[in-house]
Design a protein around this motif. Sequence first.
Motif, PDB file in Angstrom:
ATOM      1  N   VAL A   1       0.833  -1.202   0.000  1.00 49.27           N
ATOM      2  CA  VAL A   1       0.000   0.000   0.000  1.00 49.27           C
ATOM      3  C   VAL A   1       0.873   1.258   0.000  1.00 49.27           C
ATOM      4  CG1 VAL A   1      -1.652   1.351   1.322  1.00 49.27           C
ATOM      5  CG2 VAL A   1      -2.009  -1.081   1.036  1.00 49.27           C
ATOM      6  N   SER A   2       1.951   1.246   0.764  1.00 55.75           N
ATOM      7  CA  SER A   2       2.835   2.411   0.815  1.00 55.75           C
ATOM      8  C   SER A   2       3.433   2.703  -0.557  1.00 55.75           C
ATOM      9  CB  SER A   2       3.956   2.184   1.830  1.00 55.75           C
ATOM     10  OG  SER A   2       3.442   2.062   3.140  1.00 55.75           O
ATOM     11  N   ASN A   3       3.871   1.643  -1.257  1.00 53.94           N
ATOM     12  CA  ASN A   3       4.455   1.841  -2.580  1.00 53.94           C
ATOM     13  C   ASN A   3       3.419   2.346  -3.576  1.00 53.94           C
ATOM     14  OD1 ASN A   3       7.448   0.767  -3.274  1.00 53.94           O
ATOM     15  ND2 ASN A   3       6.673  -0.239  -1.429  1.00 53.94           N
ATOM     16  N   MET A   4       2.218   1.794  -3.517  1.00 55.79           N
ATOM     17  CA  MET A   4       1.182   2.256  -4.432  1.00 55.79           C
ATOM     18  C   MET A   4       0.797   3.705  -4.139  1.00 55.79           C
ATOM     19  SD  MET A   4      -1.325  -1.044  -5.061  1.00 55.79           S
ATOM     20  CE  MET A   4      -1.595  -1.481  -3.341  1.00 55.79           C
ATOM     21  N   LYS A   5       0.651   4.020  -2.853  1.00 55.97           N
ATOM     22  CA  LYS A   5       0.239   5.375  -2.478  1.00 55.97           C
ATOM     23  C   LYS A   5       1.316   6.407  -2.813  1.00 55.97           C
ATOM     24  CE  LYS A   5      -0.393   8.306   1.569  1.00 55.97           C
ATOM     25  NZ  LYS A   5      -0.479   8.345   3.044  1.00 55.97           N
ATOM     26  N   TYR A   6       2.515   6.230  -2.293  1.00 57.75           N
ATOM     27  CA  TYR A   6       3.544   7.245  -2.460  1.00 57.75           C
ATOM     28  C   TYR A   6       4.113   7.262  -3.871  1.00 57.75           C
ATOM     29  CZ  TYR A   6       3.158   7.922   2.519  1.00 57.75           C
ATOM     30  OH  TYR A   6       2.663   8.190   3.769  1.00 57.75           O
ATOM     31  N   GLY A   7       4.045   6.119  -4.563  1.00 59.28           N
ATOM     32  CA  GLY A   7       4.447   6.123  -5.957  1.00 59.28           C
ATOM     33  C   GLY A   7       3.577   7.050  -6.777  1.00 59.28           C
ATOM     34  N   LEU A   8       2.258   6.916  -6.637  1.00 61.37           N
ATOM     35  CA  LEU A   8       1.345   7.773  -7.395  1.00 61.37           C
ATOM     36  C   LEU A   8       1.264   9.191  -6.829  1.00 61.37           C
ATOM     37  CD1 LEU A   8      -1.736   5.650  -8.515  1.00 61.37           C
ATOM     38  CD2 LEU A   8       0.262   6.365  -9.810  1.00 61.37           C
ATOM     39  N   TRP A   9       1.482   9.341  -5.532  1.00 61.44           N
ATOM     40  CA  TRP A   9       1.452  10.685  -4.947  1.00 61.44           C
ATOM     41  C   TRP A   9       2.520  11.562  -5.598  1.00 61.44           C
ATOM     42  CZ3 TRP A   9       4.877  13.872  -2.380  1.00 61.44           C
ATOM     43  CH2 TRP A   9       4.324  14.989  -1.737  1.00 61.44           C
ATOM     44  N   THR A  10       3.738  11.063  -5.667  1.00 61.64           N
ATOM     45  CA  THR A  10       4.824  11.834  -6.281  1.00 61.64           C
ATOM     46  C   THR A  10       4.563  12.063  -7.764  1.00 61.64           C
ATOM     47  OG1 THR A  10       6.398  10.913  -4.696  1.00 61.64           O
ATOM     48  CG2 THR A  10       7.309  11.897  -6.696  1.00 61.64           C
ATOM     49  N   ALA A  11       4.059  11.006  -8.438  1.00 58.32           N
ATOM     50  CA  ALA A  11       3.789  11.111  -9.875  1.00 58.32           C
ATOM     51  C   ALA A  11       2.530  11.930 -10.171  1.00 58.32           C
ATOM     52  CB  ALA A  11       3.657   9.714 -10.476  1.00 58.32           C
ATOM     53  N   THR A  12       1.876  12.422  -9.143  1.00 57.29           N
ATOM     54  CA  THR A  12       0.729  13.326  -9.306  1.00 57.29           C
ATOM     55  C   THR A  12       1.084  14.749  -8.893  1.00 57.29           C
ATOM     56  OG1 THR A  12      -0.859  11.534  -8.885  1.00 57.29           O
ATOM     57  CG2 THR A  12      -1.656  13.787  -8.590  1.00 57.29           C
ATOM     58  N   VAL A  13       1.712  14.880  -7.729  1.00 53.86           N
ATOM     59  CA  VAL A  13       2.009  16.206  -7.183  1.00 53.86           C
ATOM     60  C   VAL A  13       3.063  16.934  -8.017  1.00 53.86           C
ATOM     61  CG1 VAL A  13       2.980  17.425  -5.187  1.00 53.86           C
ATOM     62  CG2 VAL A  13       1.311  15.594  -4.846  1.00 53.86           C
ATOM     63  N   LEU A  14       4.129  16.252  -8.402  1.00 55.15           N
ATOM     64  CA  LEU A  14       5.190  16.925  -9.153  1.00 55.15           C
ATOM     65  C   LEU A  14       4.740  17.344 -10.563  1.00 55.15           C
ATOM     66  CD1 LEU A  14       8.443  15.063  -8.061  1.00 55.15           C
ATOM     67  CD2 LEU A  14       7.400  17.137  -7.134  1.00 55.15           C
ATOM     68  N   PRO A  15       4.081  16.462 -11.328  1.00 53.90           N
ATOM     69  CA  PRO A  15       3.587  16.925 -12.632  1.00 53.90           C
ATOM     70  C   PRO A  15       2.586  18.075 -12.511  1.00 53.90           C
ATOM     71  CG  PRO A  15       3.673  14.543 -12.609  1.00 53.90           C
ATOM     72  CD  PRO A  15       3.931  15.005 -11.199  1.00 53.90           C
ATOM     73  N   GLN A  16       1.752  18.048 -11.464  1.00 48.99           N
ATOM     74  CA  GLN A  16       0.804  19.129 -11.277  1.00 48.99           C
ATOM     75  C   GLN A  16       1.550  20.456 -11.062  1.00 48.99           C
ATOM     76  OE1 GLN A  16      -0.095  20.991  -8.383  1.00 48.99           O
ATOM     77  NE2 GLN A  16      -2.076  21.792  -9.017  1.00 48.99           N
ATOM     78  N   ALA A  17       2.625  20.395 -10.257  1.00 46.31           N
ATOM     79  CA  ALA A  17       3.433  21.597 -10.036  1.00 46.31           C
ATOM     80  C   ALA A  17       4.145  22.001 -11.318  1.00 46.31           C
ATOM     81  CB  ALA A  17       4.447  21.342  -8.927  1.00 46.31           C
ATOM     82  N   GLY A  18       4.607  21.014 -12.086  1.00 52.54           N
ATOM     83  CA  GLY A  18       5.291  21.315 -13.336  1.00 52.54           C
ATOM     84  C   GLY A  18       4.403  22.023 -14.330  1.00 52.54           C
ATOM     85  N   MET A  19       3.162  21.597 -14.394  1.00 50.00           N
ATOM     86  CA  MET A  19       2.235  22.220 -15.341  1.00 50.00           C
ATOM     87  C   MET A  19       1.880  23.655 -14.930  1.00 50.00           C
ATOM     88  SD  MET A  19      -0.338  19.138 -16.519  1.00 50.00           S
ATOM     89  CE  MET A  19      -0.674  18.504 -14.866  1.00 50.00           C
ATOM     90  N   LYS A  20       1.926  23.947 -13.625  1.00 50.66           N
ATOM     91  CA  LYS A  20       1.566  25.283 -13.155  1.00 50.66           C
ATOM     92  C   LYS A  20       2.752  26.247 -13.146  1.00 50.66           C
ATOM     93  CE  LYS A  20      -1.180  26.027  -9.743  1.00 50.66           C
ATOM     94  NZ  LYS A  20      -1.819  26.024  -8.408  1.00 50.66           N
ATOM     95  N   TYR A  21       3.920  25.739 -12.760  1.00 49.47           N
ATOM     96  CA  TYR A  21       5.054  26.627 -12.534  1.00 49.47           C
ATOM     97  C   TYR A  21       6.231  26.404 -13.480  1.00 49.47           C
ATOM     98  CZ  TYR A  21       2.499  27.042  -8.129  1.00 49.47           C
ATOM     99  OH  TYR A  21       1.527  27.227  -7.188  1.00 49.47           O
ATOM    100  N   GLY A  22       6.164  25.360 -14.283  1.00 50.00           N
ATOM    101  CA  GLY A  22       7.285  25.042 -15.162  1.00 50.00           C
ATOM    102  C   GLY A  22       7.989  23.778 -14.714  1.00 50.00           C
ATOM    103  N   TRP A  23       8.414  22.995 -15.688  1.00 52.29           N
ATOM    104  CA  TRP A  23       9.031  21.698 -15.392  1.00 52.29           C
ATOM    105  C   TRP A  23      10.478  21.847 -14.973  1.00 52.29           C
ATOM    106  CZ3 TRP A  23       6.609  17.060 -15.115  1.00 52.29           C
ATOM    107  CH2 TRP A  23       5.296  17.021 -15.576  1.00 52.29           C
ATOM    108  N   GLU A  24      10.867  21.006 -14.015  1.00 51.87           N
ATOM    109  CA  GLU A  24      12.253  20.886 -13.598  1.00 51.87           C
ATOM    110  C   GLU A  24      12.686  19.436 -13.793  1.00 51.87           C
ATOM    111  OE1 GLU A  24      12.771  22.303  -9.616  1.00 51.87           O
ATOM    112  OE2 GLU A  24      11.526  24.087  -9.939  1.00 51.87           O
ATOM    113  N   PHE A  25      13.986  19.215 -13.895  1.00 49.60           N
ATOM    114  CA  PHE A  25      14.487  17.861 -14.140  1.00 49.60           C
ATOM    115  C   PHE A  25      14.044  16.901 -13.045  1.00 49.60           C
ATOM    116  CE2 PHE A  25      17.800  14.630 -13.350  1.00 49.60           C
ATOM    117  CZ  PHE A  25      17.684  13.920 -14.537  1.00 49.60           C
ATOM    118  N   ASP A  26      14.085  17.355 -11.799  1.00 43.14           N
ATOM    119  CA  ASP A  26      13.685  16.492 -10.680  1.00 43.14           C
ATOM    120  C   ASP A  26      12.236  16.046 -10.810  1.00 43.14           C
ATOM    121  OD1 ASP A  26      16.137  16.523  -9.542  1.00 43.14           O
ATOM    122  OD2 ASP A  26      15.640  17.887  -7.900  1.00 43.14           O
TER     123      ASP A  26
END
Length: 203
Positions: A88-113
């Motif tokens: 459950v931890s891997n499923m949750k935090y795997g998708l959390w990062t893959a959701t939060v960072l792209p959302q920030a990238g689309m709003k503020y600009g993409w970074e390599f990280d």
Amino acid sequence: MTWLQGFLRSVAHDRRWWWALLVINFLGSLYGFYWYWPQLSQTPPARWFIVPDSPGATFLFAIWLGLLLAGVDWRSPGMQLLGAVAFVSNMKYGLWTATVLPQAGMKYGWEFDFVHLSLSHLGMWVQGFLFARHYRPGPAAAAVALAWMVVQDTVDYRLWMTHPTLPYQAEFAFARGAAVALSLIWGLFLLGQSLSSRRHVHG
């Protein structure tokens, strides 16, 4: 059975894949703990156990794989509990990062990280989902895993504010909402799967 299904089954059941995933998860955990060090250094040591969410998840998965390789029966209560929390931890935090960072990238600009962390964390979701399907924890273990996810969210976003460092603090509400939603989605998924399997066995 399709080629993909056969490949995924081999990953879940072939000891060579277990060894590969053990090494990958262990090294990834070390990198993750290093990445979290600035946050850990500003957190009381008594609270460290709750801080490194993603590396904590991969480290638990590595321990579970190590015990599996050592011959411990995955059906034992301890392995079911460890597996449930790790999956459950891997499923949750795997998708959390893959959701939060792209959302920030689309709003503020993409970074390599944003790119490499999102892709690597998607791998966490894949392995968590794959092994959860092939090594299904029982209802009790699944319920504990769900409860632990809820506890983590409560501590991370309300009590101690030990959530992962966000790329932009303005995204706090989105990050919190994503964490809670993913905890419920994957925790209930694991619990529902376990109850369904139990009914099938006793039906």
